[in-house]
Design a protein around this motif. Structure first.
Motif, PDB file in Angstrom:
ATOM      1  N   ASP A 118       0.838  -1.185   0.000  1.00 28.06           N
ATOM      2  CA  ASP A 118       0.000   0.000   0.000  1.00 28.06           C
ATOM      3  C   ASP A 118       0.879   1.243   0.000  1.00 28.06           C
ATOM      4  OD1 ASP A 118      -2.762   1.318   0.615  1.00 28.06           O
ATOM      5  OD2 ASP A 118      -1.419   2.102   2.162  1.00 28.06           O
ATOM      6  N   GLU A 119       0.600   2.185  -0.867  1.00 27.96           N
ATOM      7  CA  GLU A 119       1.462   3.347  -1.057  1.00 27.96           C
ATOM      8  C   GLU A 119       1.628   4.175   0.207  1.00 27.96           C
ATOM      9  OE1 GLU A 119      -0.632   5.157  -4.264  1.00 27.96           O
ATOM     10  OE2 GLU A 119       0.525   4.094  -5.810  1.00 27.96           O
ATOM     11  N   ASN A 120       0.631   4.165   1.050  1.00 24.90           N
ATOM     12  CA  ASN A 120       0.694   4.929   2.297  1.00 24.90           C
ATOM     13  C   ASN A 120       1.120   4.069   3.483  1.00 24.90           C
ATOM     14  OD1 ASN A 120      -0.278   7.349   1.030  1.00 24.90           O
ATOM     15  ND2 ASN A 120      -2.343   6.455   1.057  1.00 24.90           N
ATOM     16  N   SER A 126      -2.269  -4.253   2.094  1.00 27.26           N
ATOM     17  CA  SER A 126      -1.272  -4.944   1.274  1.00 27.26           C
ATOM     18  C   SER A 126      -1.527  -6.445   1.289  1.00 27.26           C
ATOM     19  CB  SER A 126       0.130  -4.650   1.803  1.00 27.26           C
ATOM     20  OG  SER A 126       0.396  -3.255   1.788  1.00 27.26           O
TER      21      SER A 126
END
Length: 207
Positions: A118-120, A126
Motif C-alpha cells: 500500500d502506497e501509504n 497490502s
C-alpha cells in the motif's frame, strides 16, 4: 448476545486428501488430527502458525466443489517477510500488491492490482495470494494496526507475535525518548505496556 461464538475451524474442499495433507504440512502448519472411520469418513485438521482458528478437509466432509474456497484470509504483520517465507517453501505465490480499486484483492489477474505494498503503508491494504493443489485461494493480508474495537484484549497467539509487538514498541519508544531530550526513561515498562495494549486493540498510540 451474551454467549461467545468462537470461529475455530473452516472447511476447505479438496479432491485428494493425501495430496492436501502433504501441501499444508509442507507449509509448516500444525497437524492436529487425521481420523478415518470404517464408513469412509475422514477428517484432517491443520492450524497455521499463531492462528486461533484451524482448517479442516477430508472425505465426506463437505458437498462443496473441490477448490471452491476463495479468499481465505491469513493475516500477517510483515507481508514481504511472510511472502518470502512461503516462496522459500516452494509455494507459488504472487508478488505483494495493493488494490488499485476497491475489491481488487478478490479478482485474480485483475489490472486493478497495483504492484507493491500500500502506497501509504496503511494497515489492511497490502496483499499476496497463493493456491493449494485444488485451487482453494489464500489471501495474505498485512495488518499492523487494528481498527478500534476489532480486538478488545491485548493477547498474543505466539512468541513471534509478541516479539514483533515488542519490536514495534521499542522503535516507538526510541522516538519517544528523542522527543524528550534523549534522556533515559525510567518509566519505560509502563510506556511499553500502554503502547502494546493500544497497538493491539486499535486505540490511539501514546507519544
Amino acid at each position: 448476545m451474551s454467549t461467545d461464538l468462537k470461529l475455530e475451524a473452516v472447511v476447505v474442499p479438496v479432491a485428494d486428501v493425501d495430496r492436501a495433507k502433504v501441501f499444508y504440512g509442507g507449509l509448516g502448519w500444525r497437524l492436529d488430527a487425521d481420523f478415518a472411520f470404517d464408513n469412509g469418513f475422514r477428517i484432517v485438521q491443520f492450524t497455521p502458525p499463531g492462528s486461533p482458528a484451524s482448517v479442516q478437509f477430508g472425505t465426506a466432509v463437505t458437498t462443496a466443489a473441490a477448490g471452491s474456497a476463495q479468499g481465505l484470509y491469513l493475516v500477517v504483520d510483515d507481508i514481504a517477510a511472510a511472502r518470502d517465507e512461503l516462496s522459500a517453501l516452494g509455494v507459488e505465490i504472487s508478488e505483494v500488491f495493493h488494490p488499485g480499486a476497491p475489491g481488487a484483492q478478490f479478482e485474480p489477474g485483475s489490472a486493478n492490482r497495483a504492484e507493491g505494498r500500500d502506497e501509504n503503508g496503511g494497515s489492511y491494504g497490502s496483499f499476496a495470494t497463493f493456491q493449494d493443489p485444488d485451487g482453494n485461494t489464500w489471501l495474505l493480508q498485512e495488518v499492523t494496526t487494528r481498527l478500534p474495537g476489532r480486538v478488545t484484549e491485548a493477547t498474543y497467539e505466539s512468541a513471534n507475535d509478541l516479539a514483533q509487538a515488542l519490536q514495534r514498541a521499542a522503535a516507538a519508544h526510541g522516538e519517544h525518548e528523542k522527543r524528550h531530550g534523549g534522556e533515559y526513561d525510567e518509566q519505560w515498562p509502563a510506556w511499553y505496556a500502554e503502547y502494546m495494549v493500544a497497538d493491539r486493540t486499535g486505540q490511539e498510540l501514546p507519544e
